[in-house]
Design a protein around this motif. Structure first.
Motif, short mmCIF file in Angstrom:
data_model
loop_
_atom_site.label_atom_id
_atom_site.label_comp_id
_atom_site.label_asym_id
_atom_site.label_seq_id
_atom_site.Cartn_x
_atom_site.Cartn_y
_atom_site.Cartn_z
N LYS A 253 11.47 19.62 24.81
CA LYS A 253 11.09 20.59 23.78
C LYS A 253 9.98 19.98 22.92
CE LYS A 253 15.24 23.25 23.49
NZ LYS A 253 16.00 24.15 22.65
N ALA A 254 9.06 20.78 22.48
CA ALA A 254 7.97 20.28 21.64
C ALA A 254 7.46 21.41 20.76
CB ALA A 254 6.83 19.73 22.49
N VAL A 255 6.73 21.01 19.75
CA VAL A 255 6.13 22.00 18.87
C VAL A 255 4.98 22.66 19.60
CG1 VAL A 255 4.87 22.31 16.72
CG2 VAL A 255 6.79 20.72 16.81
N SER A 256 4.87 23.91 19.40
CA SER A 256 3.77 24.64 20.03
C SER A 256 2.45 24.06 19.59
CB SER A 256 3.89 26.12 19.64
OG SER A 256 2.63 26.70 19.58
N ILE A 257 1.46 24.08 20.41
CA ILE A 257 0.15 23.51 20.10
C ILE A 257 -0.44 24.20 18.87
CG2 ILE A 257 -2.21 23.25 20.95
CD1 ILE A 257 -0.99 22.98 23.77
N MET A 258 -0.28 25.51 18.81
CA MET A 258 -0.82 26.27 17.69
C MET A 258 -0.21 25.81 16.36
SD MET A 258 -3.15 28.22 17.99
CE MET A 258 -4.00 29.51 18.78
N ILE A 259 1.10 25.65 16.35
CA ILE A 259 1.77 25.22 15.12
C ILE A 259 1.33 23.80 14.77
CG2 ILE A 259 4.01 24.68 14.08
CD1 ILE A 259 5.17 26.98 15.72
N LEU B 95 -1.57 20.24 11.06
CA LEU B 95 -2.57 19.17 10.94
C LEU B 95 -3.63 19.54 9.92
CD1 LEU B 95 -3.20 16.43 12.28
CD2 LEU B 95 -4.74 17.66 13.81
N VAL B 96 -4.18 20.72 10.09
CA VAL B 96 -5.25 21.16 9.18
C VAL B 96 -4.71 21.33 7.76
CG1 VAL B 96 -6.91 22.98 8.71
CG2 VAL B 96 -6.55 22.24 11.05
N THR B 97 -3.50 21.86 7.65
CA THR B 97 -2.89 22.04 6.32
C THR B 97 -2.73 20.71 5.60
OG1 THR B 97 -1.65 23.94 7.14
CG2 THR B 97 -0.92 22.98 5.08
N ILE B 98 -2.21 19.73 6.30
CA ILE B 98 -2.00 18.42 5.68
C ILE B 98 -3.34 17.82 5.27
CG2 ILE B 98 -1.27 16.05 6.16
CD1 ILE B 98 0.97 17.29 7.91
N ALA B 99 -4.34 17.99 6.09
CA ALA B 99 -5.66 17.43 5.78
C ALA B 99 -6.23 18.06 4.52
CB ALA B 99 -6.62 17.63 6.95
N ILE B 100 -6.11 19.38 4.41
CA ILE B 100 -6.63 20.07 3.23
C ILE B 100 -5.86 19.65 1.98
CG2 ILE B 100 -6.87 22.33 2.11
CD1 ILE B 100 -7.50 23.49 4.87
N ILE B 101 -4.56 19.55 2.08
CA ILE B 101 -3.75 19.17 0.91
C ILE B 101 -4.12 17.76 0.43
CG2 ILE B 101 -1.42 18.56 0.16
CD1 ILE B 101 -0.45 20.79 2.05
N THR C 4 -7.82 33.80 15.22
CA THR C 4 -8.51 32.73 14.50
C THR C 4 -8.52 33.02 13.01
OG1 THR C 4 -9.93 32.41 16.42
CG2 THR C 4 -10.66 31.42 14.35
N VAL C 5 -8.81 34.25 12.66
CA VAL C 5 -8.83 34.62 11.23
C VAL C 5 -7.45 34.42 10.62
CG1 VAL C 5 -9.10 36.55 9.62
CG2 VAL C 5 -10.77 36.23 11.46
N LEU C 6 -6.44 34.86 11.34
CA LEU C 6 -5.07 34.70 10.83
C LEU C 6 -4.71 33.22 10.68
CD1 LEU C 6 -3.13 37.44 12.85
CD2 LEU C 6 -3.48 37.37 10.39
N LEU C 7 -5.12 32.43 11.63
CA LEU C 7 -4.83 31.01 11.62
C LEU C 7 -5.44 30.35 10.39
CD1 LEU C 7 -3.59 28.76 13.43
CD2 LEU C 7 -5.87 28.38 14.32
N ILE C 8 -6.71 30.61 10.16
CA ILE C 8 -7.40 30.00 9.01
C ILE C 8 -6.78 30.50 7.71
CG2 ILE C 8 -9.60 29.91 7.76
CD1 ILE C 8 -10.97 30.01 10.53
N GLY C 9 -6.46 31.78 7.66
CA GLY C 9 -5.85 32.33 6.45
C GLY C 9 -4.52 31.67 6.14
N MET C 10 -3.71 31.51 7.17
CA MET C 10 -2.38 30.88 6.98
C MET C 10 -2.53 29.46 6.50
SD MET C 10 0.15 32.26 10.03
CE MET C 10 -0.33 30.96 11.04
#
Lengths: 175, 157
Positions: free
Chosen positions: A4-10, A15-21, B19-25
């Motif tokens: 089992k693994a985290v989906s690539i999208m998630i 990753l991006v969220t942590i970087a922005i924070i 993509t838009v939804l992803l960036i927004g989230m």
């Protein structure tokens, strides 16, 4: 193997969220350390005591102070302090409230003498001289006088009072 | 020809919308967590839109002590909310706030160009350090900030 693994999208979202924070936190912390320096009085600002004397005016004792702007910048006013003891190194007695405004030359302005008449302009121009008279009857004795010029300088579209501490002058005077 | 082609008809979001939804989230989640974390940690003390520690470097004052009286003059452009008096000598030291030692200290501190002379008892000590204290702003409102000893003025008494 069924791992089992985290989906690539998630994974990307996290990753991006942590970087922005982290970027935001570091920015907020560093913002306080890279602010521009406080405004300062130009070094070429200068006042000179042309003449200082004490006179008995019949009702008490007056201190006559003649100042000259011998610097390169206009001046908005000054702080004036005196000592009443030869042992005192630092002048801390404020005589600005003893200014005789009726004789002209300046106005009392909350602990200092202003040349602006209530505004925020540097009206004491270079090369000019001015005489202020202080009723120092209550002070009784003066050993020295210290003058600190001030200027009004603009910061963020607002006039701000700036002391010219490097231009402080001191003179011995016996009253 | 026995192959049976089974046509799969799955509905899905267009890549552009995804993509838009992803960036927004990402932006929304980042903002929520940032605001929550900032409130949890608390902000640093700031004065004149800069860290209080940096403002301590701009404080400029003169002080002297003679005959049991402390004289002080604020020469700089930073109001000094209070001072800490650090007395040392004879193998001991103590630090006190000026408001505990003297009732002459102005309520809102020593403003720009203001001066003060007040009696301070220093019996038993040989050295006095005057350390400025500033009044800054943080997320929790106004708070006092004690500058480090290097910004103080040390004198023999």
């Amino acid at each position: 193997m069924d791992k089992k693994a985290v989906s690539i999208m998630i994974g990307y979202v996290l990753l991006v969220t942590i970087a922005i924070i982290m970027g935001g936190l570091v920015y907020g912390w560093l913002k306080g350390y890279v602010a521009k320096p406080l405004i300062e009085c130009p070094e070429e600002t200068s006042l000179a005591i042309k003449k200082v004397s004490c006179l008995n005016n019949g009702n008490g004792l007056d201190l006559n102070l003649t100042l000259t702007n011998n610097g390169l910048f206009n001046i908005g006013g000054y702080f004036v302090k005196v000592t009443n003891s030869s042992d005192q190194e630092l002048a801390t007695i404020d005589i600005s409230e003893d200014l005789r405004e009726d004789l002209g030359g300046g106005k009392k302005a909350g602990g200092m003498i202003s040349f602006t008449g209530g505004g925020f302009d540097n009206n004491f121009e270079t090369g000019q001289s001015i005489t202020n008279i202080f009723n120092i009857t209550s002070t009784k004795q003066i050993n020295s006088i210290e003058i600190i010029p001030i200027r009004f300088q603009e910061e963020n579209n607002r006039k701000k009072l700036v002391t010219c501490s490097s231009s402080k002058i001191r003179e011995e005077v016996i009253c | 020809m026995g192959m049976m082609i089974k046509k799969i008809n799955k509905r899905a979001v267009s890549p552009v919308v995804a993509t838009v939804l992803l960036i927004g989230m990402v932006v929304v989640i980042a903002l929520i967590v940032f605001l929550w974390f900032r409130g949890f940690v608390g902000g640093a003390c700031e004065k004149f839109e800069r860290n209080c520690e940096l403002t301590c470097d701009e404080v400029e004052f003169q002080t002297s002590y003679s005959g049991g009286t402390l004289y002080m003059l604020n020469l700089g452009n930073v109001p000094i909310y209070s001072i800490k008096i650090k007395l040392s000598g004879g193998g001991s030291h103590e630090t006190k706030d000026i408001r505990d030692l003297s009732g002459d200290w102005p309520l809102y501190g020593l403003g720009i160009g203001k001066s003060l002379s007040t009696p301070v008892d220093s019996s038993g000590f040989t050295e006095m350090t005057v350390i400025p204290v500033l009044l800054g702003n943080s997320n929790d409102g106004q708070e006092s900030f004690i500058c480090e000893d290097i910004y103080g003025f040390k004198m023999d008494i």
